[in-house]
Design an enzyme around this catalytic site. Structure first.
Site, short mmCIF file in Angstrom:
data_model
loop_
_atom_site.label_atom_id
_atom_site.label_comp_id
_atom_site.label_asym_id
_atom_site.label_seq_id
_atom_site.Cartn_x
_atom_site.Cartn_y
_atom_site.Cartn_z
N GLN A 177 -20.12 15.22 -48.41
CA GLN A 177 -21.22 15.18 -49.38
C GLN A 177 -22.56 14.89 -48.71
OE1 GLN A 177 -21.15 16.00 -52.49
NE2 GLN A 177 -18.94 16.18 -52.76
N CYS A 321 -11.37 16.84 -57.73
CA CYS A 321 -10.11 16.54 -57.05
C CYS A 321 -9.38 15.38 -57.72
CB CYS A 321 -10.35 16.21 -55.58
SG CYS A 321 -10.88 17.63 -54.64
#
Lengths: 376, 400
Positions: A177, A321
Site C-alpha cells: 500500500q 481479502c
C-alpha cells in the site's frame, strides 16, 4: 463510475496494458533459452528488473519477480523460517495483511515462536515495542509500511535503524500500500525484504516482486528450474515484469505531485464524514494520503455500500481479502469495534468531482436506507 | 542555504609539476562526464581546487557518483559566504544541522589565508565553535575524534565552510597515462585488471576473442556488460571483438592437446598487439595472477610472452584469488563474471595442460600453422564498438 476502492485493486494504466501486450507478443521466448530469441527476452526481463530496482533504490540482483504480494510475503516469511534450524522466533503485528497474518498463524501451528505486537488505539507501533519483543533467536520482524484498512503508516525507517544493532534479525516490510504513495528507500531504510504488488499501482494482477537484500536469507518455496536467483522457480514472465516496472515508474513519477492532491481530497472526505450522523472516522496521526477508514456505528455497512454502488460510486467494507471474515481483525487489533467499517481509497487520478459525486451518493444512500427502514 | 557545492581534493596531483594543468583539466572533464546525468550541475576551478556546484541536484547521489571517479583524494560539501563573521556563523550552523541532524561532536578548524580579515584564526575557531554550540544544544566539542570537522577557509573571494568529508578512489584521472589494450575474457580477473589500469590513469581499449558458434551471444553480452561496468569508472571503453573460431580450430587440429592453451595465448597476444598497433596503443594488459592456472606459471608466461615486444602489464600478478574476488565484488563486476557461459579458453580444454611448457617446442608446433595469415584475417574481421557507462537505448526500452 466513481471508483474509490483503489486499495483493493486499481484500473490498469492503458500504457501498462499496451506494454504488456507488446512484450507478450514480441518477447514470448523463454528468457532462460540460449537462442537469440531467449536472449532478447532475457534482455527485456533484466531491463525490467533494473528499472524496478532503480525506482525503489535497490540493486537489480535484489529484485525477485513473483506472482504477486501473497507469494512475496509467503516467500519472505516461510522462506526465512525454512532457512533456519533449531528454534525460530518471529515478531509480527496483529494488523498485517492476511497473506502475512495467516502465514504466521500457520508457522505458529508448526511450532514457530511468534510474538504478536498490538498497536494502540491510533494504530501505532513504536520502536521500543518492537525492540522489547526481540529474543536471542529472533530471525525476522515483519511489519507493513501502510495498513491496507486504516492507512496508518508504521515507522519503518526507525525500526530498520534500530534493527541495524541486531544483525541476525531480518526485517520484512509489506510495502504494497505504500509503493508510490509513501516514499521508502530500500537502500537506506534498513529493510532486508520488501514486498510490492503490480495491481495496486495500476499494473496487472499476477505481478509483484520481493526485494531480497541477500539471497542467503531465504530458502525458496517453489523448486524447479532455479529462476530468480533460485528463490522463485518457474518460467520468468518478461511481459509481466515489464508491466510491473512500467506501472511502478509511472506511479513513482506521479507520486511527488499527487501525494498532496490525494491528501487534500482525503481530508475533504474525512471532514464530510465527520459531519454525518452515526459515523466514526478513524484519524490516526501518521497516515497514508489515499486511505480514509470510517465506521457506520449503527448500521450494517453492506447494504450501504450496495446503495452507493447503485449510484455508480464504488467503496468497500474494509479489505477485500478479509471480506469473508466477520468484522475487521485490523480494527479489533487496535481495540476498536470494526463491525461497521468502510474504506474509501483514492488514487492519483481521483478528482475533486469524484469526491463531490461520492458525497452526493453517500447522502442519497443514507436517505434511501433510512427511508426503507433498513437501518439494522 | 544548504551545502550547494562540493569541494574536490586531488589525489597525487600536487606532485606532478608542469603537468598539473593537464591533470586538473582532465579530472574536471571526467567529473563532468560522470555527472552529465544532472545537466544542472556545473564545475569550476580556483586556487588548485575543483568545485562541483549542485544547482539543485541531489547531493548524496552526486557524492556517490564522484566515488567512482579516479584522481579524487576526498571531497566535502561546502558553502561559500561573504567575508563577514555573521555569515560564517550561519553557514557553520547550517552545515552542522545538515551533516549532524541528530547532534554529535564537532571541531572547527579555521585557516586565514586572506590576512586582511580582521579576526585571527584562533579567535575565529572559538567564535564559530561557540556560535554553533549555541544553536545546536545536542552538539559538543571533541578536537580529537569529532563526528564532524568544520573546515573554514578565509580567502580573498569569500569564506568557505566545509564539512562531512568523504574519501575518493585515489589514483590518477583516467586519460592522463595514455591508453592500454586489455585482454577481456569474461572471467573474474580481467575486469579487475582493467579497473586497476584505469586507476593509474589509463584509458582502456579491450579485446575479446569470440568463437561462434562454440561461444554464444550471451557470452558476448556478458563481455559488453563488463566493459560497460568498467566504463563507469572512466570515459568509455573501445571494445574489439575478434572472431577466433578459425584460429582455434586450426590450433586444435595441429598442436598437441597439452600445449594448445599456450599456443592459443600466443595467438591472442599477437592479435591484441596488432590491433593495439593500429590504434597507436603501446601496452597490453591481462588479468594474469602468478600460478593461478597452467597458463599463468612463470614458464608459461615466458613461452607466451615471446611473441610480443610490447609492454605486457599484469596488474593482478601478485594478488590472491580471494583478493581479486573481493575487489570484483566491490567494483560490481563479480555477479556478471560468474554467469556460466562458455568462453573460448575453456573450449577443447585438455585435461593435462602443461604447467611448464617449453618455449622452443611450442614455437616448433605452431610453426606448421599459417601464423600471419590467421592473425591478419582475425584482426581484419574484428568488430569494434564503443561501450559507454549508460546502456544504449533499444526497442525494449520503449516498453518500459
Amino acid at each position: 463510475m466513481i471508483y474509490l476502492d483503489n486499495s483493493a485493486s486499481t484500473r490498469p494504466d492503458p500504457a501498462v496494458l499496451a506494454s504488456y501486450q507488446a512484450a507478450a507478443d514480441a518477447y514470448f521466448a523463454n528468457p532462460a533459452s540460449l537462442h537469440p530469441e531467449g536472449t532478447r527476452a532475457e534482455n527485456l526481463l533484466e531491463k525490467a528488473r533494473k528499472q524496478v530496482a532503480a525506482q525503489l533504490r535497490a540493486e537489480p540482483f535484489e529484485v525477485i519477480f513473483t506472482s504477486g504480494a501473497t507469494e512475496a510475503n509467503n516467500t519472505a516469511i516461510q522462506g526465512t523460517a525454512k532457512n533456519k534450524t533449531g528454534r525460530v522466533h518471529m515478531v509480527v503485528t496483529t494488523v498485517e495483511h492476511p497473506s502475512v497474518h495467516e502465514t504466521c498463524l500457520h508457522l505458529e501451528s508448526q511450532g514457530v515462536d511468534i510474538t504478536w505486537l498490538h498497536p494502540d488505539q491510533d494504530g501505532r507501533i513504536t520502536v521500543p515495542q518492537v525492540e522489547s519483543a526481540l529474543k536471542d533467536h529472533t530471525c525476522l520482524v515483519s511489519m507493513m509500511h501502510v495498513n491496507n484498512e486504516t492507512g496508518v503508516v508504521f515507522p519503518i525507517e526507525e525500526v530498520g535503524g534500530m534493527l541495524q544493532h541486531y544483525p541476525n534479525v531480518a526485517f520484512h516490510v509489506d510495502h504494497v500500500q505504500g509503493a508510490g504513495r509513501v516514499p521508502l528507500d530500500f537502500s537506506e531504510a534498513g529493510v532486508d525484504l520488501l514486498t510490492i504488488s503490480g495491481h495496486k499501482i495500476h499494473g496487472l494482477k499476477g505481478t509483484g516482486a520481493l526485494l531480497v537484500r541477500k539471497a542467503s536469507l531465504l530458502k525458496p518455496l517453489l523448486h524447479g528450474g532455479g529462476q530468480e536467483a533460485g528463490l522463485r522457480s518457474g518460467t520468468a514472465d518478461a511481459a509481466g515484469a515489464v508491466s510491473l516496472a512500467k506501472a511502478l515508474r509511472l506511479t513513482m513519477e506521479a507520486a511527488g505531485d499527487k501525494q498532496q492532491h490525494m491528501r487534500r481530497l482525503s481530508l475533504d472526505i474525512q471532514q464530510f464524514l465527520l459531519e454525518r450522523p452515526d459515523v466514526f472516522v478513524l484519524q490516526p496521526g501518521e497516515s497514508a494520503p489515499h486511505i480514509t477508514a470510517a465506521a457506520l456505528t449503527t448500521r450494517n455497512p453492506e447494504p450501504f455500500i450496495q446503495a452507493m454502488a447503485e449510484q455508480d460510486v464504488i467503496i468497500s467494507t474494509t479489505s477485500a481479502c478479509s471480506s469473508k471474515a466477520a468484522g475487521s481483525r485490523v480494527w479489533k487489533g487496535m481495540g476498536l469495534d470494526g463491525s461497521g467499517a468502510v474504506r474509501i481509497s483514492l488514487t492519483s487520478s481521483t478528482t475533486e468531482e469524484d469526491v463531490e459525486g461520492f458525497k452526493q451518493a453517500w447522502l442519497q444512500a443514507e436517505e434511501k436506507i433510512i427511508k426503507a427502514g433498513a437501518a439494522l | 542555504m544548504k551545502a550547494d557545492s562540493l569541494l574536490i581534493r586531488y589525489a597525487e596531483l600536487s606532485v606532478k609539476g608542469k603537468n598539473r594543468k593537464k591533470f586538473e583539466s582532465r579530472l574536471e572533464k571526467n567529473v563532468r562526464k560522470k555527472l552529465a546525468v544532472w545537466p544542472e550541475v556545473t564545475t569550476s576551478r580556483s586556487f588548485g581546487r575543483l568545485y562541483v556546484h549542485l544547482n539543485g541536484a541531489p547531493r548524496l547521489e552526486v557524492e556517490s557518483a564522484l566515488q567512482d571517479v579516479f584522481g579524487i583524494a576526498s571531497f566535502s560539501p561546502v558553502m561559500r559566504t561573504e567575508l563577514d563573521e555573521e555569515a560564517v556563523f550561519s553557514a557553520a550552523d547550517l552545515m552542522t544541522k545538515e551533516m549532524l541532524p541528530g547532534g554529535g561532536t564537532i571541531k572547527v578548524s579555521v585557516r586565514r589565508i586572506e590576512k586582511q580579515f580582521p579576526v585571527g584564526s584562533q579567535e575565529m575557531n572559538q567564535r564559530i565553535g561557540s556560535a554553533v554550540l549555541r544553536n545546536n544544544p545536542s552538539c559538543t566539542v571533541d578536537v580529537h575524534q569529532p563526528d564532524l570537522e568544520l573546515k573554514v577557509e578565509i580567502r580573498t573571494d569569500g569564506i568557505y565552510v566545509s564539512g562531512g568529508q568523504k574519501p575518493g578512489l585515489g589514483g590518477l584521472p583516467v586519460g592522463t597515462s595514455g591508453r592500454g589494450m586489455l585482454l577481456l575474457s569474461g572471467g573474474i580477473d580481467s575486469p579487475v585488471a582493467g579497473y586497476y589500469a584505469m586507476k593509474r590513469g589509463l584509458t582502456l581499449d579491450a579485446v575479446h576473442f569470440h568463437s561462434p558458434p562454440y561461444t554464444n551471444d550471451r557470452a558476448l553480452q556478458k563481455v559488453k556488460d563488463l566493459a560497460r561496468r568498467l566504463a563507469a569508472y572512466g570515459v568509455g571503453v573501445r571494445l574489439h571483438i575478434v572472431p577466433f573460431t578459425a584460429c582455434q580450430l586450426a590450433i586444435h587440429q595441429q598442436v598437441p592437446d597439452n600445449c594448445e592453451i599456450t599456443v592459443m595465448r600466443r595467438f591472442m597476444l599477437r592479435m591484441a598487439e596488432a590491433i593495439a598497433a593500429q590504434q597507436d596503443i603501446k601496452a597490453l594488459l591481462t588479468g594474469e595472477s602468478l600460478g593461478q592456472v597452467a597458463s599463468q606459471t612463470i614458464d608459461s608466461m615466458y613461452a607466451i610472452n615471446q611473441v610480443t615486444t610490447m609492454p605486457l602489464l599484469r596488474p593482478l600478478i601478485t594478488m590472491d584469488k580471494m583478493e581479486v574476488i573481493a575487489q570484483a565484488e566491490r567494483i560490481g563486476t563479480y555477479a556478471t563474471s560468474i554467469l556460466p557461459f562458455e568462453d573460448c579458453c575453456t573450449l577443447f580444454l585438455a585435461s593435462d595442460v602443461k604447467t611448464r611448457p617449453n618455449a622452443e617446442k611450442v614455437a616448433y608446433y605452431e610453426s606448421f600453422l599459417p601464423i600471419q595469415e590467421l592473425v591478419d584475417e582475425a584482426v581484419e574481421n574484428a568488430e569494434t564498438m564503443y561501450i559507454q557507462a549508460e546502456q544504449p537505448a533499444d526497442e525494449a526500452d520503449d516498453l518500459l
